[in-house]
Design an enzyme around this catalytic site. Structure first.
Site, PDB file in Angstrom:
ATOM      1  N   LEU A  22       0.893  -1.454  -0.260  1.00 21.16           N
ATOM      2  CA  LEU A  22      -0.175   0.392  -0.033  1.00 21.16           C
ATOM      3  C   LEU A  22       0.955   1.508  -0.042  1.00 21.16           C
ATOM      4  CD1 LEU A  22      -2.562   1.542  -0.183  1.00 21.16           C
ATOM      5  CD2 LEU A  22      -2.464   1.083   2.747  1.00 21.16           C
ATOM      6  N   SER A 145      -6.706  -0.546  11.078  1.00 20.93           N
ATOM      7  CA  SER A 145      -7.482  -2.018  10.095  1.00 20.93           C
ATOM      8  C   SER A 145      -8.637  -2.523  10.734  1.00 20.93           C
ATOM      9  CB  SER A 145      -6.450  -3.187  11.458  1.00 20.93           C
ATOM     10  OG  SER A 145      -6.321  -4.212  10.899  1.00 20.93           O
ATOM     11  N   TYR A 158      -2.243  -7.380  17.615  1.00 23.80           N
ATOM     12  CA  TYR A 158      -1.880  -6.544  16.350  1.00 23.80           C
ATOM     13  C   TYR A 158      -3.238  -5.415  16.188  1.00 23.80           C
ATOM     14  CZ  TYR A 158      -2.744  -4.400  11.635  1.00 23.80           C
ATOM     15  OH  TYR A 158      -3.033  -3.830  10.106  1.00 23.80           O
ATOM     16  N   LYS A 162      -3.657  -1.585  16.665  1.00 20.08           N
ATOM     17  CA  LYS A 162      -4.211  -0.660  15.776  1.00 20.08           C
ATOM     18  C   LYS A 162      -6.286  -0.744  16.461  1.00 20.08           C
ATOM     19  CE  LYS A 162      -2.675  -1.042  11.934  1.00 20.08           C
ATOM     20  NZ  LYS A 162      -1.542   0.397  11.065  1.00 20.08           N
ATOM     21  N   THR A 193      -0.945  -7.343  -0.577  1.00 25.86           N
ATOM     22  CA  THR A 193       0.713  -7.113  -0.474  1.00 25.86           C
ATOM     23  C   THR A 193       1.302  -7.959   0.556  1.00 25.86           C
ATOM     24  OG1 THR A 193      -0.179  -6.494   2.144  1.00 25.86           O
ATOM     25  CG2 THR A 193      -1.270  -4.995  -0.208  1.00 25.86           C
TER      26      THR A 193
END
Length: 635
Positions: A22, A145, A158, A162, A193
């Site tokens: 990105l 996210s 994670y 976020k 990605t």
């Protein structure tokens, strides 16, 4: 989205994480818009390659910075602002993933994840805010996210990092608006990605996408939409409507989100210790009924009449087990439970040991009466992953009036012995408590009993299965949202609050039906093997007979895919009937998710329920038997 009308031409933009999928797309699009770019990444070599990839004549400078290190974000802010002596736009795109169950997480890695995903964006923001305030304008873009808006097994750290950034960002937007500074939160969804390839992981856990790409949307159109939104103003930008709908539902109905992610949770917990890739284990769950025989006579047992005509004394013959055992390397998890007491089988522990040797996850449900010293020794020696014990009363009087032939003190003593002797919370211990009219008043006493015995989870179960008169009349659920259901819900809430205080997880049962795309058994990845070798989607469809569905009489069909060992497990799995059930539920899931993505879900409960109804109506009809099974309706 608040209006800003920011012309990016000539603006100085700091873009972190510029060399990811990105980030590269954003750098290219910003350069095309005429922005003056300061790009940052860990590797100077990657930055050098990126700069040479961008359009000729683009004004761009690269600064290497490892944002996992405390203090690097502050240095980056100073160096970036000094390049052109001003900085009007900050894009916090740098991020790192972490694939691990919470119990597996490493403190050092966790701190690095939060440093990159939360503390560095905050440090950059704090360093650059005074400059933007002095200019009377500025834009901060935080790449968030979608998983930060709800539970996602193996992504807890994670997601938490976020989620923290999202709360900071939402608060910042309100606070700095009078200064002329705008804040844009971007929720890109899954993009194609190499994000998962660079994520931290424990026990070699993969990300949600297979390595090598091919999962998610093209980042170039995503970058186009982000840059366009930057020119318009502040607020939130969701690039995936389905993710936005799921996040909204998760906020309003926690139980809905938990049901949606249970298959991922079960996969994560069922994967063997060497973490064989999912596609290499054909069956995620095989439930093996080693025994249909039982040493008790319980008032709510639906299988009482069926036991009168059992074969092989109700115990699974060796030849049936061997037909399963030959496929153990392709089975992720084995549940050695069924309609009877598994500990009655003389070779029960041999079979569990065989499954563990094949790196399957194993566990079983027992009435606990036979789980004496020798059984506890075997459970610990084998390394059984979970044990559930049915205890339907918090006192001897109530329990023994339900479980005829059992002794309350014996069962509690057996469970407590296992709890005391286990190591580091292994195996996971659960009590199954069947809520019935005469037992639901003991909910809080059951929580205290669970805490006293040293178990992990109190699972509140509904009396959802009956055959004829056996097992009927004990259900506590129905269509009407009446005073009785309100009282039951309050009782459960009190029990769950007490569980939080005492460190006991108390599950949340449903009291009203809500049709789901796929039941918890999930015939797409699971099988039930009856004691006599009959293979079915689940135990409920293995035994035909009169039953009831939401209070109305129904006839339960027998859905048999085949029989072991006459048919092999592979032949059964590829049979027309099995394929029909698997494909039907797959189509229901697709139709459900497609309809869900098409709904906006306004913040109006009545309109939201109507939207729910449209989503349910979009699904094709469930197969025979499942249409009148309480499991499909979350009960």
């Amino acid at each position: 989205m608040a209006s800003l009308h920011l012309d990016l031409a000539g603006r100085v933009v700091l873009l972190t994480g510029a060399t990811g999928g990105l980030g590269r797309a954003l750098a290219r699009r910003l350069a095309e818009a005429g922005a003056r770019l300061v790009v940052s990444a860990r590797s100077s070599e990657d930055l050098h390659r990126l700069i040479h990839e961008l359009p000729e004549g683009a004004e761009i400078r690269g600064i290497a910075a490892d944002l996992a290190l405390p203090g690097e974000a502050g240095r980056l802010a100073r160096d970036a602002a000094a390049v052109w002596d001003r900085l009007e736009v900050l894009i916090n795109n740098a991020g790192v993933g972490y694939n691990a169950l919470i119990e597996e997480t490493d403190e050092k890695t966790t701190r690095r994840v939060f440093e990159v995903n939360t503390f560095s964006p905050l440090a950059l923001t704090l360093a650059l805010l005074p400059r933007m305030a002095a200019l009377g304008e500025g834009l901060i873009v935080n790449i968030e996210s979608c998983s930060g808006r709800g539970a996602m097994p193996t992504r807890g750290i994670y997601s938490a990092s976020k989620s923290a950034l999202a709360v900071l960002s939402n608060t910042l937007r309100v606070e700095v608006e009078p200064l002329g500074i705008r804040v844009l939160d971007v929720f890109p969804g899954t993009l194609d990605t190499n994000f998962d390839e660079h994520a931290y992981s424990e026990s070699r856990r993969p990300g949600l996408c297979l390595s090598g790409g091919g999962c998610g949307a093209d980042p170039a159109p995503a970058a186009e939409r982000i840059v366009a939104a930057m020119g318009r103003g502040s607020g939130e930008l969701w690039l995936d409507r389905r993710a936005r709908a799921a996040a909204g539902l998760a906020a309003l109905w926690l139980g809905w989100r938990e049901r949606k992610v249970r298959p991922l949770r079960d996969w994560a917990r069922a994967r063997p210790t060497d973490h064989t890739p999912r596609e290499e284990r054909r069956w995620q769950l095989v439930q093996v009924e080693t025994s249909f025989a039982c040493n008790l006579e319980c008032v709510m047992c639906p299988w009482t009449c069926e036991r009168e005509s059992v074969r092989y004394e109700g115990l699974m013959p060796e030849r049936v087990w061997q037909a399963v055992a030959s496929h153990l390397d392709r089975i992720a998890s084995l549940d050695f439970s069924g309609g009877g007491e598994p500990l009655l089988h003389p070779r029960f522990f041999d079979r569990m040991a065989e499954a563990k040797a094949a790196q399957c996850r194993v566990g079983f449900l027992t009435n606990g009466t036979l789980m004496g010293e020798a059984a506890v020794e075997s459970i610990l020696e084998i390394g059984v992953d979970w044990v559930a014990v049915s205890i339907d009363g918090a006192t001897a009087e109530v329990y023994e009036s339900i479980r005829k032939g059992a002794a309350f003190e014996t069962v509690c003593g057996n469970l407590e012995r296992l709890a005391v002797r286990r190591s580091e919370g292994h195996p996971r211990l659960m009590i199954n408590f069947l809520m019935m009219p005469d037992t639901v008043c003991q909910l809080e006493e059951m929580v205290r009993l669970a805490a006293d015995l040293g178990v992990d989870v109190l699972q509140l179960k509904q009396a959802d299965v009956s055959r004829g008169e056996a097992g009927s009349g004990f259900a506590l659920f129905h269509h009407r949202d009446d005073k009785q259901l309100h009282q039951l819900r309050r009782a459960v809430r009190r029990a769950r609050r007490l569980g939080e205080k005492l460190g006991i997880e108390v599950t949340q049962p449903r009291f009203q039906p809500e049709e789901t795309p796929v039941c918890g058994q999930d015939p797409r990845t699971a099988l039930f093997v009856r004691y006599d070798g009959v293979v079915a989607p689940c135990i409920n469809l293995a035994v035909a007979g009169p039953s009831s569905f939401l209070g109305e009489p129904v006839e339960f069909p027998a859905v048999h895919y085949g029989r072991l060992p006459e048919d092999s497990l592979d032949e059964i799995w590829d049979s027309d009937l099995c394929l029909f059930y698997r494909e039907t539920f797959e189509e229901r899931e697709r139709a459900h998710d497609k309809a869900l993505a098409g709904e906006d879900f306004p913040p109006n409960l009545l309109a939201m329920q109507e939207a729910f109804n449209r989503v349910i109506a979009a699904m094709p009809q469930a197969p025979e038997g499942c249409r009148t099974c309480h499991y499909l309706y979350g009960l």
